[in-house]
Design an enzyme around this catalytic site. Structure first.
Site, PDB file in Angstrom:
ATOM      1  N   LYS A  22       7.579  -8.745  11.551  1.00 53.06           N
ATOM      2  CA  LYS A  22       6.798  -8.455  12.757  1.00 53.06           C
ATOM      3  C   LYS A  22       7.569  -8.910  14.002  1.00 53.06           C
ATOM      4  O   LYS A  22       7.620  -8.203  15.008  1.00 53.06           O
ATOM      5  CB  LYS A  22       5.429  -9.154  12.697  1.00 53.06           C
ATOM      6  CG  LYS A  22       4.490  -8.542  11.660  1.00 53.06           C
ATOM      7  CD  LYS A  22       3.210  -9.364  11.486  1.00 53.06           C
ATOM      8  CE  LYS A  22       2.391  -8.842  10.315  1.00 53.06           C
ATOM      9  NZ  LYS A  22       1.146  -9.586  10.077  1.00 53.06           N
TER      10      LYS A  22
ATOM     11  N   GLN B   3      -1.265 -15.452  10.511  1.00 53.16           N
ATOM     12  CA  GLN B   3      -0.994 -14.758   9.250  1.00 53.16           C
ATOM     13  C   GLN B   3      -1.909 -15.260   8.145  1.00 53.16           C
ATOM     14  O   GLN B   3      -2.082 -16.462   7.957  1.00 53.16           O
ATOM     15  CB  GLN B   3       0.488 -14.946   8.869  1.00 53.16           C
ATOM     16  CG  GLN B   3       0.946 -14.123   7.680  1.00 53.16           C
ATOM     17  CD  GLN B   3       0.927 -12.613   7.920  1.00 53.16           C
ATOM     18  OE1 GLN B   3       1.044 -12.157   9.049  1.00 53.16           O
ATOM     19  NE2 GLN B   3       0.781 -11.842   6.866  1.00 53.16           N
TER      20      GLN B   3
ATOM     21  N   ASP C 113      -4.796  -8.191  15.733  1.00 53.03           N
ATOM     22  CA  ASP C 113      -5.115  -7.806  14.349  1.00 53.03           C
ATOM     23  C   ASP C 113      -6.472  -7.089  14.278  1.00 53.03           C
ATOM     24  O   ASP C 113      -6.787  -6.445  13.283  1.00 53.03           O
ATOM     25  CB  ASP C 113      -5.215  -9.057  13.458  1.00 53.03           C
ATOM     26  CG  ASP C 113      -3.896  -9.421  12.794  1.00 53.03           C
ATOM     27  OD1 ASP C 113      -3.089  -8.517  12.537  1.00 53.03           O
ATOM     28  OD2 ASP C 113      -3.696 -10.625  12.522  1.00 53.03           O
TER      29      ASP C 113
HETATM   30  N1  GUN Z   1      -2.063 -10.779   5.803  1.00 50.58           N
HETATM   31  C1  GUN Z   1      -1.926  -9.569   5.234  1.00 50.58           C
HETATM   32  N2  GUN Z   1      -1.999  -8.592   6.154  1.00 50.58           N
HETATM   33  C2  GUN Z   1      -2.187  -9.198   7.342  1.00 50.58           C
HETATM   34  C3  GUN Z   1      -2.326  -8.729   8.666  1.00 50.58           C
HETATM   35  O1  GUN Z   1      -2.327  -7.528   8.974  1.00 50.58           O
HETATM   36  N3  GUN Z   1      -2.488  -9.675   9.634  1.00 50.58           N
HETATM   37  C4  GUN Z   1      -2.523 -10.996   9.339  1.00 50.58           C
HETATM   38  N4  GUN Z   1      -2.703 -11.856  10.339  1.00 50.58           N
HETATM   39  N5  GUN Z   1      -2.406 -11.475   8.121  1.00 50.58           N
HETATM   40  C5  GUN Z   1      -2.233 -10.571   7.126  1.00 50.58           C
END
Ligand code: GUN
Length: 293
Positions: A52, A96, A119
């Site tokens: 990311k 995350q 998110d």
């Molecule tokens: N864990 C798995 N997918 C995601 C996501 O899209 N965002 C976050 N913050 N954690 C995740």
């Protein structure tokens, strides 16, 4: 012969659009910034967060990863989130998941400023989504919708069946697809572990979305001839021939379903690349300061 939907190419197109938007905003003196918080040592999470950050840099955004030890207390994590809420250099914040068991994911999600919740996990933003007036759209579900639209498979008027009712994929995707306007207007069925006859539902789908978290769960008997099949799954299965002793497969048995489908997404290279592209788009929108906040 099925059309293989190229998520990598479609995601690249979106990243190009975001990059152009970032340049415009920088011209106005604003550099979009994303803060990512990672707690603990989960290997998969480390890779996701690094990817990311790299993607942010590629489109000209600022991005910083705050890596906290696995023993971090809930109070300390909440303090960090609040600090970032007040930091004007970051327009988006993501924590995350999964978090260590001693920390409440719900509490942490609710501590993020909804205006920075790229998110789209905060109940405020989920509420807006379900009310038909979304500010942010969650990354993976909106990635699925964009894949459909940009591959010439508009869901409007179609029967869509989603396998899986998670808060991150199944439920918000249903809201997007049944909404009004672009990418919506589908008739949506959501199946889950308590559904009496999943096969019967799946076989009726014009568009089948597999988000059940079960390796190669969807075989040809679950797919209508000429259906569009979107595979959201990422599962690790043992493979003695593979370099690391495992390989990644989706929720769909690609080889077996391919001859029956009109269009299908591969794993990897389907939905996966879209998730990061949509996160970048949300971060750009947060930096633009969308009207709701
Ligand atoms: N864990 C798995 N997918 C995601 C996501 O899209 N965002 C976050 N913050 N954690 C995740």
């Amino acid at each position: 012969m099925a059309q293989v939907i190229d998520g990598k190419a479609i995601a690249e197109g979106i990243r190009g659009e975001v990059k152009a938007g970032v340049e415009r905003l920088k011209g106005e003196g604003v550099t979009p910034g994303l803060a990512a918080i990672l707690v603990g040592e989960d290997m998969a999470s480390k890779v996701y967060v690094r990817n990311k950050q790299k993607a942010c840099h590629e489109v000209g955004m600022r991005s910083e990863v705050f890596a906290l030890p696995g023993g971090t207390s809930e109070a300390a994590l909440l303090k960090k989130v609040r600090e970032l809420n007040d930091d004007e250099g970051f327009h988006g914040i993501l924590v995350q998941q999964p978090l260590p068991r001693h920390i409440s994911e719900g509490k942490v999600v609710e501590a993020v400023d909804p205006g920075k919740d790229v998110d789209c996990f905060h109940p405020y933003n989920l509420g807006r989504l379900f009310a038909g007036n979304p500010t942010f759209k969650p990354a993976t579900p909106s990635g699925v919708v964009e894949l459909l639209l940009r591959s010439g498979n508009d869901p409007a008027g179609k029967d869509v069946v989603i396998l899986g009712r998670s808060s991150i994929v199944g439920k918000p995707l249903a809201a997007l697809l049944m909404g009004k306007g672009r990418g919506g207007n589908a008739t949506v069925t959501v199946c889950h572990t308590a559904t009496a006859d999943i096969v019967a539902h799946a076989r009726r789908a014009d568009i089948l979305v597999a988000a059940a978290g079960k390796a190669q769960f969807v075989g040809p008997s679950m797919v209508k001839e000429g259906a569009v099949v979107i595979d959201v799954g990422i599962n690790r299965v043992p493979d003695p021939k593979a370099e690391r002793g495992y390989r990644m497969v989706g929720d769909v048995d690609f080889e077996a379903v391919f001859p029956k489908a009109r269009a299908i997404t591969p794993v990897p290279g389907g939905v996966g690349p879209m998730t990061i592209a949509m996160l970048l788009r949300n971060t750009l929108e947060a930096a633009r300061g969308k009207e709701a906040f």
